[in-house]
Design a protein around this motif. Structure first.
Motif: not given
Length: 283
Positions: A69-79, A162-165, A208-212, A215-223
Motif C-alpha cells: 500500500d502507498p504511504l501518505i507522507l505528512d507534507a502539511g496542509a499545502h502539499h 485561495k478558495f478560503l478567501l 466553503i472551508s469543507r469544500f476546500v 478537494r485537498k483530500q480528493k487530490r491526495k486520494n487521486e495521487l
C-alpha cells in the motif's frame, strides 16, 4: 467464454489493444498456460491480430498483482506527497508506460530529467494552466534503491487555499452578528434577523472551508491511486518477464539441451539436430 464474463473479455481485449497500440512492445512472454486456460479468448484475440504477449500482459493485469500500500507522507496542509515501493527495473519500455499513466493523471506533458539511479518527471502544462500551482507542480520521482524501485509523487495544493478567501467575509460577518445577539449589543427587534443572517453566513463559510478540505483530500486520494497504478504496472511487467522461467528451468534441469541445425565435418554433415542427454553422476 472460458469462465470470463463479457465485461471481463472486453476489459482484457481493450487493455491488450492499448498495450499494443500505445506501448508497441511488451516485456511479457507468451505463457502457454494462459492459452490452455483461455482458449476461446485467444481465438478471439488472434482473429483481431492482437499480439499474444500483449494479451498475456492484459490477463496479468486482470487477475491482479499484489503490491504494497502507498504511504501518505505528512507534507502539511499545502502539499501532497505519496510514497510507494515496487519490484522491478525501469527499462525503456516500462518507463514509456509509466510516463503515459503519469501524463494522463496530470493531463499534461512533462519534462524528464535523469540523475544517478533516479528519473524525475516534472509537469509542464501550457497556456493558462502553467500559472496554476496544482497543475504545474506535479512531480513523480523514480529511484532505484535497495533492490526496489521507489516511487514518490508530489503535488502543490496551495491554489485550493485561495478558495478560503471567499469564506473569510461571511465567516467574520456571521460571527460578529451572532456575537452581537449573544452579548446583547443589538436591539430586540434586530436580534432575530441578525441571528438568522449570522447563522447563514457562518454556514456558508463552513461549507466553503469543507469544500476546500474535501478537494485537498480528493487530490491526495487521486495521487495515491496514481502511485498504486504505477506499482501495479511495474509488478505486472516484472511478473510478465518471469513467465516461462519455470518451464525453462525445468527443461534445463532435466539435462536435455536442444541444439539447432549445424554442419559437421565428415559423414555427419546432414544431421539435422543433436540432443545431448546430460546426466549428473553422484560421486
Amino acid at each position: 467464454m472460458d469462465n470470463l464474463r463479457d465485461n471481463d473479455v472486453k476489459y482484457i481485449v481493450n487493455r491488450a489493444t492499448m498495450f499494443q497500440k500505445f506501448y508497441g512492445t511488451t516485456s511479457t512472454n507468451v505463457d502457454p498456460s494462459f492459452r490452455e486456460r483461455y482458449p476461446h479468448l485467444f481465438e478471439l484475440t488472434d482473429s483481431m491480430n492482437l499480439n499474444p504477449a500483449c494479451v498475456c500482459e492484459a490477463i496479468l493485469e486482470f487477475e491482479g498483482v499484489p503490491v504494497e500500500d502507498p504511504l501518505i507522507l505528512d507534507a502539511g496542509a499545502h502539499h501532497a506527497e505519496i510514497l510507494g515501493f515496487a519490484n522491478g527495473t525501469l527499462d525503456q519500455d516500462t518507463f514509456r508506460e509509466l510516463k503515459a499513466n503519469v501524463e494522463y493523471h496530470f493531463l499534461t506533458r512533462g519534462r524528464i530529467s535523469r540523475r544517478k539511479n533516479k528519473t524525475i518527471w516534472k509537469a509542464e502544462p501550457t497556456g493558462f494552466s502553467r500559472f496554476i500551482r496544482t497543475r504545474n507542480s506535479g512531480e513523480v520521482h523514480f529511484e532505484q534503491k535497495d533492490g526496489k524501485l521507489l516511487i514518490r509523487a508530489k503535488q502543490n495544493l496551495k491554489t485550493l487555499n485561495k478558495f478560503l478567501l471567499f469564506a473569510l467575509p461571511p465567516g467574520i460577518g456571521g460571527t460578529l452578528m451572532v456575537s452581537a445577539v449573544i452579548t446583547g449589543n443589538s436591539s430586540s427587534s434586530d436580534a432575530a434577523p441578525m441571528l438568522i443572517f449570522g447563522t447563514i453566513f457562518m454556514t456558508v463559510a463552513f461549507l466553503i472551508s469543507r469544500f476546500v478540505k474535501r478537494r485537498k483530500q480528493k487530490r491526495k486520494n487521486e495521487l495515491v491511486d496514481l502511485v498504486e497504478t504505477l506499482q501495479h504496472t511495474l509488478e505486472r511487467r516484472r511478473k510478465g518477464k518471469g513467465v516461462n522461467t519455470a518451464a525453462t528451468a525445468t527443461a534445463t534441469q532435466s539435462g536435455q539441451i536442444q541444439i539447432p541445425d549445424i554442419e559437421l565435418e565428415g559423414d555427419e554433415q546432414n544431421i539435422d539436430s543433436i540432443e545431448l542427454n546430460l546426466r549428473r553422476e553422484q560421486q
